[in-house]
Design an enzyme around this catalytic site. Structure first.
Site, PDB file in Angstrom:
ATOM      1  N   LYS A  52       0.922 -30.412  61.764  1.00 57.01           N
ATOM      2  CA  LYS A  52       0.565 -29.433  61.151  1.00 57.01           C
ATOM      3  C   LYS A  52      -0.597 -28.516  61.297  1.00 57.01           C
ATOM      4  CE  LYS A  52       4.080 -30.362  58.278  1.00 57.01           C
ATOM      5  NZ  LYS A  52       5.012 -31.074  59.405  1.00 57.01           N
TER       6      LYS A  52
HETATM    7  C1  LIG Z   1       7.539 -29.500  52.900  1.00 55.14           C
HETATM    8  C2  LIG Z   1       7.702 -31.252  53.509  1.00 55.14           C
HETATM    9  N1  LIG Z   1       7.217 -32.067  53.048  1.00 55.14           N
HETATM   10  C3  LIG Z   1       6.728 -33.274  53.830  1.00 55.14           C
HETATM   11  C4  LIG Z   1       7.314 -33.966  54.678  1.00 55.14           C
HETATM   12  C5  LIG Z   1       6.558 -35.150  55.361  1.00 55.14           C
HETATM   13  O1  LIG Z   1       5.516 -35.165  56.043  1.00 55.14           O
HETATM   14  P1  LIG Z   1       6.200 -36.890  57.706  1.00 55.14           P
HETATM   15  O2  LIG Z   1       6.307 -35.854  59.119  1.00 55.14           O
HETATM   16  O3  LIG Z   1       3.880 -36.080  57.541  1.00 55.14           O
HETATM   17  O4  LIG Z   1       6.197 -37.616  56.658  1.00 55.14           O
HETATM   18  C6  LIG Z   1       6.588 -32.396  55.567  1.00 55.14           C
HETATM   19  C7  LIG Z   1       6.529 -32.612  57.171  1.00 55.14           C
HETATM   20  O5  LIG Z   1       7.301 -32.946  57.570  1.00 55.14           O
HETATM   21  C8  LIG Z   1       6.708 -31.444  55.280  1.00 55.14           C
HETATM   22  O6  LIG Z   1       6.637 -30.501  55.947  1.00 55.14           O
END
Ligand SMILES: Cc1ncc(COP(=O)(O)O)c(C=O)c1O
Length: 482
Positions: A297
């Protein structure tokens, strides 16, 4: 360390072979008795000497390579890399060179791996990350209490134009927790875009609510407010606009709909830290904004996430549910069935250091996008648009192939892969996946079009890599156009 790499003019081939064997670097720098650099010997030089019947007892000075590349203490990193690259371009495969001072004294060496694999993302941890991480480690506060948690929550919420920040284990946990504290569950419908990462829909399903997948807007690639309104029923309780690939949703129209139909808004800002709509940061419009700090990210904590809000009530609730539902005033007394969604102090230490450099990170990411724009200027690729009232950020550089006949996009991705560049297709549509398709009630033609012709390109802070990427991309795309 330099010791393992050095031998004297009077050492024998056998002795130098042993040094090279031990240092595993395939090379040894040869100095005289005054530590003045006289030459370089590689394992290949010794092998060739033996094949030419040199005895193992002969002196290394006899086979010394005097025409070697050498760095100077005053050389910049780029200058040293340039020296190595010049040799590589002559098909001489070197990755380590000696460094001398003004008196030709051997003082150091420089190693540069001629990278041949370029992933889509590599986190840059070059600021205070290590310092803060070690500080957190040495403090022994390695779980989810500690100064760094408070500091990171405070600074990140402030950065996101919100009063409160509640750090969590990851972005999906942030979304799930938000749905729970907003009272959304069984029988409730939650409107989400078709083009997004699966974390968005998984959170809705884990809250036992029903996702309703709708189409996106072709200009922004984000959820289309018209489609939201069309999908609202008496069961609709919330909207999750996703600020996709660093772009910003039309928050004016979404907030008007939310007010009109009395809906909650949870902004999914996982890919858009710092992006703005009409001068306000994403995450500050809805009831709660959710961020991810996964390794790829804009800023990262390894794994991690954050909920931001301007409601003190929601802040309290998020904290309660994040920590097993444990009472704030009575430890080990549990008021609700909660979760362990806490972030660790170690993660927060990394996050704080990342946040310190977020403006620089944004600037760098835009410069990579600009470089790709330059490389691809004469081709059929379209980049993300800068839309009125919105200030997007670059997460992963995105391009759309405008004439995607016969799956040309997929062929290019595979050519780039063959050349070491990881280019990713856009997310599969939720409505195209067996587990989720039942939550979509029509064909989402805009989402279909964008998802089928989009790719993400390597986006990270290493200009050296970009130079190499540039030459590979030019080669791959030239072949396509020939
Ligand atoms: C648009 C979006 N929503 C939710 C997430 C979920 O985040 P995480 O992977 O930290 O659980 C991500 C990324 O991975 C994402 O790109």
């Amino acid at each position: 360390m330099i010791k393992n790499l050095t031998c004297n003019l009077n050492n024998t081939l056998l002795e130098v072979m042993n040094i090279i064997n031990e240092n595993s670097m395939g090379v040894c720098f040869v100095t005289d008795n005054n530590n003045s650099l006289k030459g370089v010997v590689t394992d290949g030089d010794i092998r060739r000497a033996i094949l030419n019947h040199k005895s193992l007892d002969s002196l290394i000075v006899d086979i010394l390579n005097k025409n070697f590349v050498c760095g100077h203490v005053d050389d910049s990193n780029d200058a040293l890399i340039e020296k190595i690259n010049e040799k590589i371009n002559e098909n001489i495969d070197i990755n380590i060179i000696p460094i001398v001072d003004q008196n030709n004294q051997l003082v150091d060496y420089f190693r540069y791996s001629h990278q041949s694999h370029f992933p889509v993302a590599i986190p840059n941890l070059g600021g205070n990350e290590f310092k803060y991480l070690t500080d957190a480690f040495l403090s022994t506060w390695i779980s989810s209490s500690g100064d760094y948690i408070d500091k990171f929550e405070d600074k990140f919420s402030n950065y996101s134009d919100c009063e409160y920040g509640v750090s969590v284990a990851n972005g999906t946990a942030a979304l799930h927790l938000s749905l729970v504290v907003l009272g959304i569950g069984k029988g409730d419908e939650v409107i989400i875009p078709d083009l997004t990462f699966a974390g968005t829909i998984n959170a809705v399903l884990h809250a036992n609510a029903t996702p309703v997948i709708v189409d996106i807007d072709e200009k922004s690639w984000c959820i289309d407010p018209k489609e939201i309104e069309r999908s609202i029923t008496s069961k609709t309780k919330a909207i999750i606009p996703v600020h996709l690939y660093g772009q910003v949703c039309d928050m004016d129209r979404i907030m008007i709909l939310a007010k009109k139909y009395n809906l909650k808004v949870i902004e999914d800002c996982a890919e858009a830290h710092g992006a703005m709509f009409k001068g306000n940061k994403v995450g500050s419009f809805g009831d709660i904004g959710c961020f991810s700090f996964y390794g790829n990210k804009v800023i990262t904590t390894g794994e991690g996430g954050m909920c931001v809000t301007n409601s003190s009530k929601l802040n309290d609730k998020l904290r309660l549910y994040r920590d097993h539902g444990m009472s704030k005033s009575k430890r080990y007394y549990h008021e609700v069935v909660g979760f362990n969604y806490r972030m660790t102090n170690l993660q927060a230490a990394i996050g704080l250091a990342q946040l310190e450099r977020i403006d620089e990170i944004h600037k760098n990411r835009f410069s990579y996008e600009n470089l790709y724009r330059k490389i691809m200027s004469n081709s059929n690729w379209e980049f993300q648009k800068d839309l009125k009232d919105r200030k997007r950020v670059v997460w992963l550089v995105c391009m759309l192939l405008t004439d995607n006949d016969n799956n040309e996009r997929d062929r290019l991705i595979s050519s780039l892969k063959d050349n070491g560049i990881e280019a990713r297709p856009f997310f599969y549509l939720l409505s195209d996946m067996e587990v989720f398709k039942k939550y979509s009630h029509k064909v989402n033609s805009s989402a279909k079009k964008i998802s089928s012709c989009g790719i993400n390109l390597p986006t990270y802070e290493s200009l050296m890599s970009l130079e190499q990427i540039e030459s590979i991309i030019k080669r791959v795309f030239k072949k396509k156009n020939d």
